[in-house]
Design a protein around this motif. Structure first.
Motif, PDB file in Angstrom:
ATOM      1  N   ARG A 112       0.838  -1.198   0.000  1.00 22.34           N
ATOM      2  CA  ARG A 112       0.000   0.000   0.000  1.00 22.34           C
ATOM      3  C   ARG A 112       0.874   1.250   0.000  1.00 22.34           C
ATOM      4  O   ARG A 112       1.941   1.287   0.597  1.00 22.34           O
ATOM      5  CB  ARG A 112      -0.918   0.021   1.223  1.00 22.34           C
ATOM      6  CG  ARG A 112      -1.851  -1.176   1.279  1.00 22.34           C
ATOM      7  CD  ARG A 112      -2.809  -1.102   2.442  1.00 22.34           C
ATOM      8  NE  ARG A 112      -3.799  -0.035   2.275  1.00 22.34           N
ATOM      9  CZ  ARG A 112      -4.920   0.044   2.988  1.00 22.34           C
ATOM     10  NH1 ARG A 112      -5.201  -0.874   3.906  1.00 22.34           N
ATOM     11  NH2 ARG A 112      -5.770   1.024   2.792  1.00 22.34           N
ATOM     12  N   SER A 113       0.409   2.280  -0.687  1.00 22.31           N
ATOM     13  CA  SER A 113       1.161   3.533  -0.750  1.00 22.31           C
ATOM     14  C   SER A 113       0.886   4.389   0.481  1.00 22.31           C
ATOM     15  O   SER A 113      -0.121   4.194   1.179  1.00 22.31           O
ATOM     16  CB  SER A 113       0.770   4.322  -1.999  1.00 22.31           C
ATOM     17  OG  SER A 113      -0.575   4.792  -1.889  1.00 22.31           O
ATOM     18  N   LEU A 114       1.734   5.344   0.718  1.00 27.06           N
ATOM     19  CA  LEU A 114       1.527   6.276   1.827  1.00 27.06           C
ATOM     20  C   LEU A 114       0.216   7.031   1.642  1.00 27.06           C
ATOM     21  O   LEU A 114      -0.535   7.238   2.594  1.00 27.06           O
ATOM     22  CB  LEU A 114       2.711   7.246   1.928  1.00 27.06           C
ATOM     23  CG  LEU A 114       2.777   8.125   3.182  1.00 27.06           C
ATOM     24  CD1 LEU A 114       4.228   8.439   3.518  1.00 27.06           C
ATOM     25  CD2 LEU A 114       2.000   9.421   3.024  1.00 27.06           C
ATOM     26  N   ASP A 115      -0.061   7.429   0.410  1.00 25.08           N
ATOM     27  CA  ASP A 115      -1.305   8.151   0.127  1.00 25.08           C
ATOM     28  C   ASP A 115      -2.524   7.305   0.485  1.00 25.08           C
ATOM     29  O   ASP A 115      -3.523   7.817   1.008  1.00 25.08           O
ATOM     30  CB  ASP A 115      -1.376   8.544  -1.342  1.00 25.08           C
ATOM     31  CG  ASP A 115      -0.448   9.696  -1.692  1.00 25.08           C
ATOM     32  OD1 ASP A 115      -0.014  10.412  -0.761  1.00 25.08           O
ATOM     33  OD2 ASP A 115      -0.146   9.873  -2.886  1.00 25.08           O
ATOM     34  N   ASP A 116      -2.448   6.021   0.193  1.00 28.57           N
ATOM     35  CA  ASP A 116      -3.556   5.106   0.472  1.00 28.57           C
ATOM     36  C   ASP A 116      -3.789   4.977   1.972  1.00 28.57           C
ATOM     37  O   ASP A 116      -4.929   5.045   2.457  1.00 28.57           O
ATOM     38  CB  ASP A 116      -3.245   3.741  -0.142  1.00 28.57           C
ATOM     39  CG  ASP A 116      -4.418   2.780  -0.036  1.00 28.57           C
ATOM     40  OD1 ASP A 116      -5.562   3.252  -0.015  1.00 28.57           O
ATOM     41  OD2 ASP A 116      -4.175   1.558   0.012  1.00 28.57           O
ATOM     42  N   VAL A 117      -2.702   4.807   2.725  1.00 27.72           N
ATOM     43  CA  VAL A 117      -2.821   4.676   4.181  1.00 27.72           C
ATOM     44  C   VAL A 117      -3.327   5.984   4.779  1.00 27.72           C
ATOM     45  O   VAL A 117      -4.208   5.984   5.645  1.00 27.72           O
ATOM     46  CB  VAL A 117      -1.459   4.295   4.798  1.00 27.72           C
ATOM     47  CG1 VAL A 117      -1.559   4.246   6.326  1.00 27.72           C
ATOM     48  CG2 VAL A 117      -1.004   2.937   4.267  1.00 27.72           C
ATOM     49  N   HIS A 118      -2.798   7.102   4.315  1.00 30.03           N
ATOM     50  CA  HIS A 118      -3.250   8.395   4.813  1.00 30.03           C
ATOM     51  C   HIS A 118      -4.736   8.597   4.531  1.00 30.03           C
ATOM     52  O   HIS A 118      -5.491   9.087   5.377  1.00 30.03           O
ATOM     53  CB  HIS A 118      -2.434   9.525   4.183  1.00 30.03           C
ATOM     54  CG  HIS A 118      -2.948  10.885   4.508  1.00 30.03           C
ATOM     55  ND1 HIS A 118      -3.117  11.879   3.563  1.00 30.03           N
ATOM     56  CD2 HIS A 118      -3.384  11.431   5.681  1.00 30.03           C
ATOM     57  CE1 HIS A 118      -3.597  12.956   4.137  1.00 30.03           C
ATOM     58  NE2 HIS A 118      -3.776  12.714   5.416  1.00 30.03           N
ATOM     59  N   SER A 119      -5.176   8.214   3.343  1.00 32.46           N
ATOM     60  CA  SER A 119      -6.579   8.379   2.984  1.00 32.46           C
ATOM     61  C   SER A 119      -7.489   7.594   3.925  1.00 32.46           C
ATOM     62  O   SER A 119      -8.535   8.090   4.356  1.00 32.46           O
ATOM     63  CB  SER A 119      -6.788   7.918   1.536  1.00 32.46           C
ATOM     64  OG  SER A 119      -8.146   8.022   1.168  1.00 32.46           O
ATOM     65  N   ALA A 120      -7.073   6.378   4.278  1.00 30.11           N
ATOM     66  CA  ALA A 120      -7.883   5.549   5.177  1.00 30.11           C
ATOM     67  C   ALA A 120      -7.979   6.185   6.562  1.00 30.11           C
ATOM     68  O   ALA A 120      -9.061   6.232   7.167  1.00 30.11           O
ATOM     69  CB  ALA A 120      -7.277   4.152   5.273  1.00 30.11           C
ATOM     70  N   LEU A 121      -6.864   6.682   7.074  1.00 27.65           N
ATOM     71  CA  LEU A 121      -6.861   7.302   8.398  1.00 27.65           C
ATOM     72  C   LEU A 121      -7.594   8.644   8.370  1.00 27.65           C
ATOM     73  O   LEU A 121      -8.233   9.034   9.352  1.00 27.65           O
ATOM     74  CB  LEU A 121      -5.432   7.490   8.898  1.00 27.65           C
ATOM     75  CG  LEU A 121      -4.623   6.215   9.119  1.00 27.65           C
ATOM     76  CD1 LEU A 121      -3.287   6.543   9.778  1.00 27.65           C
ATOM     77  CD2 LEU A 121      -5.383   5.203   9.968  1.00 27.65           C
ATOM     78  N   SER A 122      -7.509   9.332   7.252  1.00 22.11           N
ATOM     79  CA  SER A 122      -8.199  10.610   7.109  1.00 22.11           C
ATOM     80  C   SER A 122      -9.709  10.413   7.189  1.00 22.11           C
ATOM     81  O   SER A 122     -10.419  11.188   7.845  1.00 22.11           O
ATOM     82  CB  SER A 122      -7.817  11.268   5.776  1.00 22.11           C
ATOM     83  OG  SER A 122      -8.470  12.498   5.613  1.00 22.11           O
ATOM     84  N   ARG A 123     -10.211   9.367   6.543  1.00 25.66           N
ATOM     85  CA  ARG A 123     -11.652   9.092   6.601  1.00 25.66           C
ATOM     86  C   ARG A 123     -12.076   8.759   8.032  1.00 25.66           C
ATOM     87  O   ARG A 123     -13.156   9.163   8.482  1.00 25.66           O
ATOM     88  CB  ARG A 123     -12.004   7.938   5.661  1.00 25.66           C
ATOM     89  CG  ARG A 123     -11.996   8.331   4.186  1.00 25.66           C
ATOM     90  CD  ARG A 123     -12.643   7.265   3.324  1.00 25.66           C
ATOM     91  NE  ARG A 123     -11.880   6.027   3.314  1.00 25.66           N
ATOM     92  CZ  ARG A 123     -10.900   5.761   2.457  1.00 25.66           C
ATOM     93  NH1 ARG A 123     -10.541   6.663   1.547  1.00 25.66           N
ATOM     94  NH2 ARG A 123     -10.269   4.609   2.505  1.00 25.66           N
TER      95      ARG A 123
END
Length: 208
Positions: free
Chosen positions: A187-198
């Motif tokens: 998983r990319s950093l952007d993907d992980v950040h997006s999940a935590l952001s939601r």
């Protein structure tokens, strides 16, 4: 202290200490504190054993300073995220979101330190335990400050427990980063950040 500087502007001693920090954190993460020797740290850093003792009185002092250094870098990155958000006119939720990303970026850059830091949080018999608690609070305090300001301006619910919520947010990022690195490296950093952001938007924001 030596006054000569490297091209990057750091003193020579600071550059040497950085090498020792990097060597120590990698070795200790790999084999544990007790099993790691000063000789190994010196060899991994490419310096003489005497250089270690010139900079640090002992292996324990080196590790304590390593914790200060690493958490200090994390705290600085969190503060920078908050300041950048404020300059851009963002909300307090935006600031929290920016800190989540900053934390993930830091942990992606320093995975061995992150692993070591989380492990040490659960130990109670270390000489540096009090230091660890102080530097941990410095990082958490940045999050607490944003939460308190958000409560004051009505963006966050007045019913939230600021201290516990701040600790939970920091813990969420730490554990998510470790899980990502260990079990979901694709998983990319952007993907992980997006999940935590939601997750942040659904659990913290007081807005509809």
């Amino acid at each position: 202290m030596e006054s000569s500087t490297t091209p990057g502007g750091r003193t020579r001693r600071e550059a040497t200490r950085q090498k020792l920090y990097e060597a120590a954190v990698t070795l200790i993460a790999e084999q544990g504190f007790s099993a790691t020797t000063v000789d190994e740290i010196a060899e991994r850093a490419g310096v003489a054993k005497g250089t270690v003792y010139y900079n640090f009185a002992s292996k324990s002092v080196l590790f304590e300073e390593l914790l200060r250094h690493g958490v200090g870098l994390l705290t600085a990155s969190l503060r920078e995220a908050v300041e950048d958000t404020a300059r851009n006119g963002g909300s307090k939720v935006d600031a929290l979101d920016a800190m989540i990303r900053a934390g993930l970026v830091f942990m992606d850059r320093y995975p061995s330190f992150t692993q070591l830091y989380v492990a040490e949080l659960w130990r109670t018999n270390r000489a540096w335990q009090s230091t660890l608690m102080v530097v941990r609070q410095q990082a958490v305090a940045v999050v607490e400050g944003v939460l308190r300001e958000g409560v004051d301006n009505g963006e966050f619910s007045a019913e939230i427990d600021v201290q516990l919520t701040a600790a939970a947010l920091v813990g969420m990022v730490l554990v998510a980063a470790l899980d990502w690195q260990a079990f979901q490296p694709e998983r990319s950093l952007d993907d992980v950040h997006s999940a935590l952001s939601r997750l942040l938007q659904g659990r913290v924001s007081g807005r509809p």
